[in-house]
Motif scaffolding. Structure first.
Motif, PDB file in Angstrom:
ATOM      1  N   ILE A   1      -0.370   1.782  15.470  1.00 37.76           N
ATOM      2  CA  ILE A   1      -0.842   2.855  15.705  1.00 37.76           C
ATOM      3  C   ILE A   1      -2.087   3.430  14.481  1.00 37.76           C
ATOM      4  O   ILE A   1      -1.767   3.016  13.369  1.00 37.76           O
ATOM      5  CB  ILE A   1       0.282   4.042  15.386  1.00 37.76           C
ATOM      6  CG1 ILE A   1       1.290   3.650  16.687  1.00 37.76           C
ATOM      7  CG2 ILE A   1      -0.396   5.525  15.701  1.00 37.76           C
ATOM      8  CD1 ILE A   1       2.474   4.682  16.482  1.00 37.76           C
TER       9      ILE A   1
ATOM     10  N   PRO B   1      -0.520   5.659  24.949  1.00 36.81           N
ATOM     11  CA  PRO B   1      -1.363   4.906  24.016  1.00 36.81           C
ATOM     12  C   PRO B   1      -2.123   5.479  23.228  1.00 36.81           C
ATOM     13  O   PRO B   1      -2.663   5.240  22.095  1.00 36.81           O
ATOM     14  CB  PRO B   1      -2.277   4.183  25.187  1.00 36.81           C
ATOM     15  CG  PRO B   1      -2.299   4.810  26.479  1.00 36.81           C
ATOM     16  CD  PRO B   1      -0.691   5.541  26.464  1.00 36.81           C
ATOM     17  N   ASN B   2      -2.396   6.821  23.383  1.00 39.36           N
ATOM     18  CA  ASN B   2      -3.283   7.962  22.488  1.00 39.36           C
ATOM     19  C   ASN B   2      -2.988   9.214  22.804  1.00 39.36           C
ATOM     20  O   ASN B   2      -2.328   9.692  23.743  1.00 39.36           O
ATOM     21  CB  ASN B   2      -4.929   7.674  22.597  1.00 39.36           C
ATOM     22  CG  ASN B   2      -5.190   7.866  24.325  1.00 39.36           C
ATOM     23  OD1 ASN B   2      -5.143   8.785  24.551  1.00 39.36           O
ATOM     24  ND2 ASN B   2      -5.443   6.569  24.891  1.00 39.36           N
TER      25      ASN B   2
ATOM     26  N   SER C   1       2.298  -3.200  19.813  1.00 36.22           N
ATOM     27  CA  SER C   1       1.052  -2.461  19.368  1.00 36.22           C
ATOM     28  C   SER C   1       1.258  -1.835  17.907  1.00 36.22           C
ATOM     29  O   SER C   1       2.245  -1.743  17.592  1.00 36.22           O
ATOM     30  CB  SER C   1       0.445  -1.536  20.381  1.00 36.22           C
ATOM     31  OG  SER C   1       1.675  -0.393  20.401  1.00 36.22           O
TER      32      SER C   1
ATOM     33  N   TYR D   1      -4.419  10.094  17.439  1.00 38.67           N
ATOM     34  CA  TYR D   1      -3.815   8.937  17.337  1.00 38.67           C
ATOM     35  C   TYR D   1      -4.298   7.863  18.501  1.00 38.67           C
ATOM     36  O   TYR D   1      -4.415   8.375  19.581  1.00 38.67           O
ATOM     37  CB  TYR D   1      -2.428   8.675  17.155  1.00 38.67           C
ATOM     38  CG  TYR D   1      -1.481   9.073  18.224  1.00 38.67           C
ATOM     39  CD1 TYR D   1      -1.257   7.707  19.228  1.00 38.67           C
ATOM     40  CD2 TYR D   1      -1.318  10.227  18.584  1.00 38.67           C
ATOM     41  CE1 TYR D   1      -0.244   8.289  20.405  1.00 38.67           C
ATOM     42  CE2 TYR D   1      -0.327  10.432  20.033  1.00 38.67           C
ATOM     43  CZ  TYR D   1      -0.008   9.224  20.685  1.00 38.67           C
ATOM     44  OH  TYR D   1       0.675   9.423  21.769  1.00 38.67           O
ATOM     45  N   THR D   2      -4.343   6.663  18.117  1.00 36.96           N
ATOM     46  CA  THR D   2      -4.674   5.666  19.238  1.00 36.96           C
ATOM     47  C   THR D   2      -3.936   4.392  18.580  1.00 36.96           C
ATOM     48  O   THR D   2      -3.387   4.203  17.817  1.00 36.96           O
ATOM     49  CB  THR D   2      -6.537   5.221  19.309  1.00 36.96           C
ATOM     50  OG1 THR D   2      -6.772   4.589  17.840  1.00 36.96           O
ATOM     51  CG2 THR D   2      -7.139   6.321  19.551  1.00 36.96           C
ATOM     52  N   SER D   3      -3.768   3.622  19.702  1.00 35.10           N
ATOM     53  CA  SER D   3      -2.906   2.252  19.619  1.00 35.10           C
ATOM     54  C   SER D   3      -3.789   1.110  19.917  1.00 35.10           C
ATOM     55  O   SER D   3      -4.920   1.173  20.543  1.00 35.10           O
ATOM     56  CB  SER D   3      -1.725   2.299  20.441  1.00 35.10           C
ATOM     57  OG  SER D   3      -2.189   2.171  22.067  1.00 35.10           O
TER      58      SER D   3
ATOM     59  N   ARG E   1       5.362   7.165  19.345  1.00 31.56           N
ATOM     60  CA  ARG E   1       5.755   5.762  19.855  1.00 31.56           C
ATOM     61  C   ARG E   1       4.755   5.260  20.861  1.00 31.56           C
ATOM     62  O   ARG E   1       4.556   5.901  21.914  1.00 31.56           O
ATOM     63  CB  ARG E   1       7.076   5.888  20.285  1.00 31.56           C
ATOM     64  CG  ARG E   1       7.693   4.222  20.829  1.00 31.56           C
ATOM     65  CD  ARG E   1       8.964   4.737  21.533  1.00 31.56           C
ATOM     66  NE  ARG E   1      10.041   5.324  20.579  1.00 31.56           N
ATOM     67  CZ  ARG E   1      10.988   4.399  20.111  1.00 31.56           C
ATOM     68  NH1 ARG E   1      10.798   3.249  20.052  1.00 31.56           N
ATOM     69  NH2 ARG E   1      11.935   4.945  19.115  1.00 31.56           N
ATOM     70  N   THR E   2       4.278   3.890  20.761  1.00 29.45           N
ATOM     71  CA  THR E   2       3.198   3.612  21.591  1.00 29.45           C
ATOM     72  C   THR E   2       3.958   2.344  22.334  1.00 29.45           C
ATOM     73  O   THR E   2       5.112   2.140  22.001  1.00 29.45           O
ATOM     74  CB  THR E   2       1.924   3.225  20.934  1.00 29.45           C
ATOM     75  OG1 THR E   2       2.047   2.123  20.008  1.00 29.45           O
ATOM     76  CG2 THR E   2       1.460   4.443  20.553  1.00 29.45           C
TER      77      THR E   2
ATOM     78  N   ASN F   1       4.798  -0.043  16.523  1.00 30.68           N
ATOM     79  CA  ASN F   1       4.474   0.956  17.249  1.00 30.68           C
ATOM     80  C   ASN F   1       5.024   2.236  17.338  1.00 30.68           C
ATOM     81  O   ASN F   1       5.031   3.044  18.168  1.00 30.68           O
ATOM     82  CB  ASN F   1       4.849   0.317  18.809  1.00 30.68           C
ATOM     83  CG  ASN F   1       6.418   0.241  19.045  1.00 30.68           C
ATOM     84  OD1 ASN F   1       7.158  -0.087  18.138  1.00 30.68           O
ATOM     85  ND2 ASN F   1       6.958   0.668  20.081  1.00 30.68           N
TER      86      ASN F   1
ATOM     87  N   THR G   1       4.183  10.131  22.883  1.00 31.45           N
ATOM     88  CA  THR G   1       4.173   8.837  23.622  1.00 31.45           C
ATOM     89  C   THR G   1       3.112   8.449  24.139  1.00 31.45           C
ATOM     90  O   THR G   1       1.978   9.352  24.417  1.00 31.45           O
ATOM     91  CB  THR G   1       5.357   8.661  24.574  1.00 31.45           C
ATOM     92  OG1 THR G   1       5.370   9.495  25.650  1.00 31.45           O
ATOM     93  CG2 THR G   1       6.802   8.654  23.939  1.00 31.45           C
TER      94      THR G   1
END
Length: 576
Positions: free
Chosen positions: A161, A130-131, A159, A231-233, A154-155, A210, A128
């Motif tokens: 991913i 944002p990144n 949003s 990973y980034t969002s 999950r972000t 997301n 979980t």
């Protein structure tokens, strides 16, 4: 790797199968081993005949030693995943059937026995924020054999991913049949496959929401370094929240879409079509579809303890030759259940499919009628009857769906409207418990029965009825509504689709009505006599007071007169 022609019985601890089949095949593979372990079965490659459907060509997996075992899953031409199935015991069976099209089908499947208690470190989990980053087990050392890891990312809401593999080295194969990483657009690994990769690469993936799922699967040989991923969002572009509302009643389905939401997708009301294109919406500041449940192409499906009505609104560009707009489907479902109302909207963006579900109730009522023609309902309440009078009761379902059947399952009587501890069974599980009860055969939206009026002991004046009603699909000839009386031992065999209860009453005896009328007359007569009595008492009291005053006045006068006579007659004369 074996190449069995058509089916086999397999007992090895693990095995890979390369299968080739032609037309009209019907082959069964049975996997079983005398061990306290479970089986993981992976179809890492499958190629069916072009344009085949799940009905004509498929792989069916059974959780047990034969095709009579429970179905665990199905793989066919439109399966949007790398199927990985797990047994609940030490046996598993799969059946491959093909159609009559002349075509060579190819499948690669491998299985292995494993113990769920054995855990691999750094293998899967919940990610979980944002990144973040994650790696394969043992990275940068070779990953272990027979590994199956699942990461759920999950972000924040609204949003998407972006996933990037900075370092990636798995066993190389043109079809990624042995070791592979699969990435899914959503919460599960059952559908929404974005891509499957192996070998040497630096792949990137992007989700439409997301939530993203990443799977690593390895076999028994040729392990390499694995991967390191980041990973980034980013904010999700386009319409964030779909402005769609669905309401369900016993008669109809109503879908409301805002025109502004349609405009943000590049559509307007002219692009909307129901299953039946002849059903058109009403357009104001919103687009409103409102129609009976059994119309406009609505489909009905029997499910466990419920009936679901489904219609689909399709949005697609009209005119021209090409388009760069995604087609959109809004799937509206009315799920009819007992005493619950829940609404949910969820979106998956493949071709943008929006599922809107509303849970509603059927409208059911019960009334008394004056005869067995059931044409004239009794409107008075309380309903005054004679002891042992025949009473006719009808349960009515108010729905526009003609293919429903009503069944009176249980009906109890009570002297209290809250149906406390004192109750009496008239009907129980479809069986008549009172000697005077007669039930009529189910008739479409009506359930009917009759019984003779009675009263409870201890001078309870009223009788209330509460009936449990079952509603079934009339097209199902084996539903609970067609079973009639079922004993307690057999009760679990049949299921119903929807259940509710309804109450009617009170019923009172006519002699109570006469007693009530007599008491009312006496009360009225007493009320009329009261002013006369008060007036008579006033006159009597006045007369008594007047007589008393007269008597007092006479007495005073007489006393004064006598006193005067005595003074003059008895005066002594003095001598001179």
């Amino acid at each position: 790797v074996g190449i069995p022609r058509c089916g086999a019985s397999l007992h090895e601890l693990n095995k890979a199968l390369r299968i080739e089949l032609n037309a009209n095949a019907n082959c069964v593979w049975q996997i079983q081993r005398n061990a306290n372990q479970k089986i993981r079965l992976i179809f890492s490659y499958f190629k069916f005949a072009p344009s085949s459907s799940c009905k004509t060509e498929s792989i069916t997996i059974y959780d047990g030693p034969s095709t009579n075992s429970p179905v665990l899953g199905q793989v066919c031409n439109d399966t949007d995943a790398v199927p990985v199935l797990q047994s609940s015991s030490n046996s598993l069976t799969f059946l491959i059937t093909t159609n009559s099209v002349a075509f060579t089908r190819n499948f690669f499947v491998f299985y292995y026995f494993f113990s769920p208690e054995t855990k691999v470190e750094n293998c899967g989990g919940q990610l979980t924020g944002p990144n973040g980053t994650f790696t394969s087990p043992n990275y940068p050392k070779p990953y272990p054999e027979f590994t199956y890891c699942v990461w759920h990312i999950r972000t924040a809401k609204n949003s998407k991913i972006n996933l990037r593999f900075q370092d990636f080295f798995l066993e190389l194969d043109p079809n990624c049949q042995f070791d592979f990483t699969a990435v899914y657009d959503g919460l599960t690994a059952n559908t929404g496959l974005i891509g499957k990769v192996c070998g040497r690469a630096q792949p990137t993936f992007e989700s439409s929401s997301n939530i993203m799922t990443v799977v690593l699967s390895t076999d028994y040989a040729n392990s390499y370094r694995g991967f390191s991923a980041q990973y980034t969002s980013a904010p999700l572009p386009g319409p964030v929240e779909p402005n769609i509302f669905l309401t369900c009643s016993s008669d109809s389905m109503k879908i409301v879409l805002s025109t502004s939401y349609l405009a943000s997708l590049g559509y307007n009301e002219t692009h909307l079509l129901l299953n039946d294109p002849s059903c058109h919406p009403v357009v104001t500041d919103s687009v409103i579809f409102s129609f009976p449940l059994a119309s406009c192409g609505t489909t009905k499906k029997d499910e466990d303890q419920s009936i679901t009505y489904t219609n689909i609104i399709s949005l697609s560009a009209t005119g021209g030759i090409i388009t760069r707009q995604k087609s959109i489907q809004i799937i509206a479902k009315c799920k009819m259940e007992n005493n619950s109302t829940v609404e949910a909207i969820y979106i998956t963006k493949n071709n943008i499919i929006q599922n809107t579900t509303s849970v509603g109730r059927y409208n059911v009522s019960i009334s008394f009628y004056d005869s067995d023609s059931f044409s004239k309902p009794v409107l008075q309440s309380p309903y005054y009857v004679d002891l042992n009078q025949t009473l006719f009761a009808q349960v009515s379902l108010h729905s526009s769906d003609p293919n429903l059947l009503v069944f009176v399952d249980t009906c109890i009587a009570s002297p209290q409207p809250d149906f406390g501890s004192l109750t009496y069974d008239l009907i129980r599980s479809g069986c008549n418990k009172d000697d005077t009860v007669v039930t009529y055969p189910p008739l479409e939206h009506y359930g009917r029965f009759k019984f003779n009026a009675f009263r409870f002991l201890r001078s309870f004046p009223s009788v209330y009825l509460q009936c449990d009603i079952l509603i079934c699909d009339s097209n199902n000839t084996n539903s609970r509504c067609t079973k009639g009386c079922i004993s307690r031992q057999k009760r679990a065999i049949s299921s119903y689709k929807w259940k509710t209860n309804t109450v009617v009453g009170p019923i009172r005896l006519k002699r109570d009505l006469r007693s009530a009328d007599h008491s009312e007359s006496l009360t009225k007569a007493d009320a009329e006599e009261t002013p006369n009595l008060q007036q008579y008492s006033f006159y009597t009291l006045s007369f008594v007071v007047l007589i008393s005053n007269i008597i007092i006045v006479v007495a005073v006068i007489l006393k004064y007169h006598i006193k005067c006579q005595a003074g003059y007659g008895y005066q002594k004369i003095q001598s001179s």
